[in-house]
Motif scaffolding. Structure first.
Motif, mmCIF file in Angstrom:
data_model
loop_
_atom_site.group_PDB
_atom_site.id
_atom_site.type_symbol
_atom_site.label_atom_id
_atom_site.label_comp_id
_atom_site.label_asym_id
_atom_site.label_seq_id
_atom_site.Cartn_x
_atom_site.Cartn_y
_atom_site.Cartn_z
ATOM 1 N N SER A 35 7.361 3.142 -30.417
ATOM 2 C CA SER A 35 6.060 2.769 -30.979
ATOM 3 C C SER A 35 5.030 3.886 -30.822
ATOM 4 O O SER A 35 3.997 3.898 -31.514
ATOM 5 C CB SER A 35 5.542 1.496 -30.314
ATOM 6 O OG SER A 35 5.331 1.702 -28.927
ATOM 7 N N THR A 80 15.157 2.539 -40.328
ATOM 8 C CA THR A 80 14.191 1.450 -40.435
ATOM 9 C C THR A 80 12.981 1.741 -39.547
ATOM 10 O O THR A 80 12.921 2.754 -38.850
ATOM 11 C CB THR A 80 14.818 0.107 -40.025
ATOM 12 O OG1 THR A 80 15.104 0.132 -38.616
ATOM 13 C CG2 THR A 80 16.093 -0.157 -40.805
ATOM 14 N N SER A 81 12.054 0.810 -39.536
ATOM 15 C CA SER A 81 10.831 0.963 -38.742
ATOM 16 C C SER A 81 11.093 0.898 -37.241
ATOM 17 O O SER A 81 10.163 1.117 -36.448
ATOM 18 C CB SER A 81 9.822 -0.125 -39.135
ATOM 19 O OG SER A 81 10.394 -1.421 -38.975
ATOM 20 N N ASN A 82 12.336 0.604 -36.832
ATOM 21 C CA ASN A 82 12.658 0.622 -35.399
ATOM 22 C C ASN A 82 12.415 2.010 -34.806
ATOM 23 O O ASN A 82 12.089 2.142 -33.623
ATOM 24 C CB ASN A 82 14.109 0.204 -35.164
ATOM 25 C CG ASN A 82 14.332 -1.255 -35.494
ATOM 26 O OD1 ASN A 82 13.398 -2.054 -35.494
ATOM 27 N ND2 ASN A 82 15.565 -1.624 -35.780
ATOM 28 N N HIS A 160 23.992 -5.427 -42.949
ATOM 29 C CA HIS A 160 23.201 -5.588 -44.171
ATOM 30 C C HIS A 160 24.050 -6.022 -45.360
ATOM 31 O O HIS A 160 23.590 -5.936 -46.503
ATOM 32 C CB HIS A 160 22.417 -4.305 -44.444
ATOM 33 C CG HIS A 160 21.493 -3.971 -43.315
ATOM 34 N ND1 HIS A 160 20.390 -4.746 -43.023
ATOM 35 C CD2 HIS A 160 21.548 -3.003 -42.372
ATOM 36 C CE1 HIS A 160 19.787 -4.244 -41.959
ATOM 37 N NE2 HIS A 160 20.474 -3.197 -41.541
ATOM 38 N N CYS A 170 14.957 -9.322 -44.350
ATOM 39 C CA CYS A 170 15.444 -8.343 -43.386
ATOM 40 C C CYS A 170 14.573 -7.097 -43.473
ATOM 41 O O CYS A 170 14.020 -6.791 -44.532
ATOM 42 C CB CYS A 170 16.908 -8.011 -43.686
ATOM 43 S SG CYS A 170 17.668 -6.852 -42.523
ATOM 44 N N ASN A 171 14.468 -6.346 -42.380
ATOM 45 C CA ASN A 171 13.622 -5.143 -42.404
ATOM 46 C C ASN A 171 14.215 -4.014 -43.237
ATOM 47 O O ASN A 171 13.586 -2.977 -43.425
ATOM 48 C CB ASN A 171 13.299 -4.658 -40.985
ATOM 49 C CG ASN A 171 14.519 -4.158 -40.228
ATOM 50 O OD1 ASN A 171 15.646 -4.170 -40.720
ATOM 51 N ND2 ASN A 171 14.296 -3.724 -39.000
ATOM 52 N N CYS A 172 15.445 -4.229 -43.780
ATOM 53 C CA CYS A 172 16.022 -3.230 -44.687
ATOM 54 C C CYS A 172 15.512 -3.419 -46.115
ATOM 55 O O CYS A 172 15.779 -2.603 -46.991
ATOM 56 C CB CYS A 172 17.546 -3.308 -44.670
ATOM 57 S SG CYS A 172 18.232 -4.718 -45.577
ATOM 58 N N GLY A 173 14.810 -4.537 -46.378
ATOM 59 C CA GLY A 173 14.283 -4.816 -47.704
ATOM 60 C C GLY A 173 15.048 -5.881 -48.464
ATOM 61 O O GLY A 173 14.596 -6.338 -49.522
ATOM 62 N N ARG A 175 17.353 -9.702 -48.492
ATOM 63 C CA ARG A 175 17.234 -11.042 -47.937
ATOM 64 C C ARG A 175 18.639 -11.587 -47.674
ATOM 65 O O ARG A 175 19.566 -11.346 -48.438
ATOM 66 C CB ARG A 175 16.500 -11.985 -48.895
ATOM 67 C CG ARG A 175 15.081 -11.560 -49.211
ATOM 68 C CD ARG A 175 14.379 -12.592 -50.063
ATOM 69 N NE ARG A 175 14.089 -13.806 -49.311
ATOM 70 C CZ ARG A 175 12.950 -14.048 -48.670
ATOM 71 N NH1 ARG A 175 11.987 -13.154 -48.702
ATOM 72 N NH2 ARG A 175 12.768 -15.174 -48.018
ATOM 73 N N GLN A 180 20.598 -11.086 -39.849
ATOM 74 C CA GLN A 180 19.599 -12.137 -39.650
ATOM 75 C C GLN A 180 20.214 -13.459 -39.185
ATOM 76 O O GLN A 180 19.485 -14.424 -38.920
ATOM 77 C CB GLN A 180 18.809 -12.350 -40.940
ATOM 78 C CG GLN A 180 18.069 -11.109 -41.406
ATOM 79 C CD GLN A 180 17.116 -10.574 -40.355
ATOM 80 O OE1 GLN A 180 16.383 -11.332 -39.734
ATOM 81 N NE2 GLN A 180 17.141 -9.267 -40.151
ATOM 82 N N THR A 185 19.084 -11.181 -31.734
ATOM 83 C CA THR A 185 17.748 -11.550 -32.185
ATOM 84 C C THR A 185 17.796 -12.797 -33.057
ATOM 85 O O THR A 185 16.935 -13.688 -32.939
ATOM 86 C CB THR A 185 17.134 -10.389 -32.985
ATOM 87 O OG1 THR A 185 17.157 -9.205 -32.186
ATOM 88 C CG2 THR A 185 15.704 -10.701 -33.388
#
Length: 307
Positions: A35, A80-82, A160, A170-173, A175, A180, A185
């Motif tokens: 972060s 990803t944003s991770n 994915h 999903c954070n990959c864009g 669904r 998931q 998680t």
């Protein structure tokens, strides 16, 4: 020969000094703290490498990083944003410029799989799918002893593949991704959905509730095992591996789901894949460092052979 094996995870960076027999001689850790940004993460990697180099003179550095990695160039094809702003980073160039040591970079799940194939559960096998079930889901795929990376460095991104079209975002864009529904998680999030409230915030809390006989936790686990079975059967039909090697953080809870998963597979799969073998990974936190070091040895051998 000596190589450094570096494993860059979302929460921790691990680095090991490894000899060419696969002995892990020393280990160093840093918090990733992603972060705080890309530059902060790179600074932590550089500090870890500098510390390890003060204890040895490595012939190579191998790195396993989250993200889809262009192994030829050593750059991050997609992340990803991770790991914020990781996409496009040439990690190989960064490390070689600062440390002057031949460096090769691959995806972190691939390096863990290479470690298992070198010294672990896949040592005597040729075709395996090494699955990591943890915060997310991914795999390293080996066919005839060779790792499959794909045309866009995305082979093995099984988390994915879409399990439920139009399902959870999903954070990959996409669904409805497998990740998931079948990750650690996903377990606690699915439990919260079933309860209609943010009751828990970790997989550890989920299994604590499960141990008390919590009905919602039991039902959540039933759905989780069913989804895992569907995914493994589908993967077996695609890859036809000698065995699946299963690792990641969720393997520590396998007493709750492993035997039931095997039974679901036997009952639901067609005869061609119903007898597929699942084995736990031999290494946990060490596999990525060992596999990254193995890549480093191979890279130096290629460089020497081309001279």
């Amino acid at each position: 020969m000596i190589a450094l094996g570096i494993d860059i995870g979302g929460t921790k960076i691990a680095g090991g000094i490894v000899d060419d027999n696969g002995s892990l001689l020393d280990v160093e850790y840093r918090a990733t703290d992603a972060s705080k940004g890309k530059d902060y993460v790179l600074e932590g990697i550089d500090e870890l490498i500098t510390e390890l180099c003060s204890r040895c003179k490595p012939d190579a550095i191998g790195i396993g990083s989250a993200g889809r990695i262009d192994v030829d160039s050593g750059s991050v094809y997609y992340a990803t944003s991770n790991l914020p702003n990781w996409t496009g980073l040439n990690l190989k160039r960064h490390i070689e410029d600062r440390h002057g040591i031949p460096t090769i970079v691959d995806n972190d799940v691939n390096t863990a799989g290479i470690g298992e194939m070198w010294l672990g559960a896949g040592k005597n096998e040729q075709s395996t799918v090494c699955v990591t079930l943890g915060t997310g889901i991914a795999a390293a795929v080996f066919v005839d002893g060779k790792i499959v990376r794909g045309g866009r460095w995305s082979a093995g991104e099984i988390g994915h593949m879409i399990l439920y079209p139009g399902g959870r975002p999903c954070n990959c864009g996409q669904r409805g991704c497998f990740e998931q529904y079948g990750s650690g998680t996903a377990l606690y999030r699915s439990y919260n959905e079933r309860r209609g409230e943010e009751a828990i915030a970790s997989g550890r809390q989920f299994f604590e509730l499960l141990a008390t006989g919590d009905i919602a936790a039991r039902d959540t686990l039933d759905a989780f095992i069913s989804d895992l079975a569907v995914a493994f059967i589908s993967l077996a039909n695609v890859y036809d591996p000698d065995l699946f090697i299963v690792g990641g953080g969720l393997i520590d809870t396998k007493e709750w789901w492993w035997e039931r998963l095997e039974r679901h597979i036997r009952e639901q799969a067609n005869p061609a894949v119903a007898s597929m073998k699942l084995v736990p990974a031999a290494f946990k936190n060490q596999a990525g460092m060992l596999g990254a070091a193995k890549l480093g040895f191979e890279y130096v051998a290629e460089l020497n052979a081309s001279k």
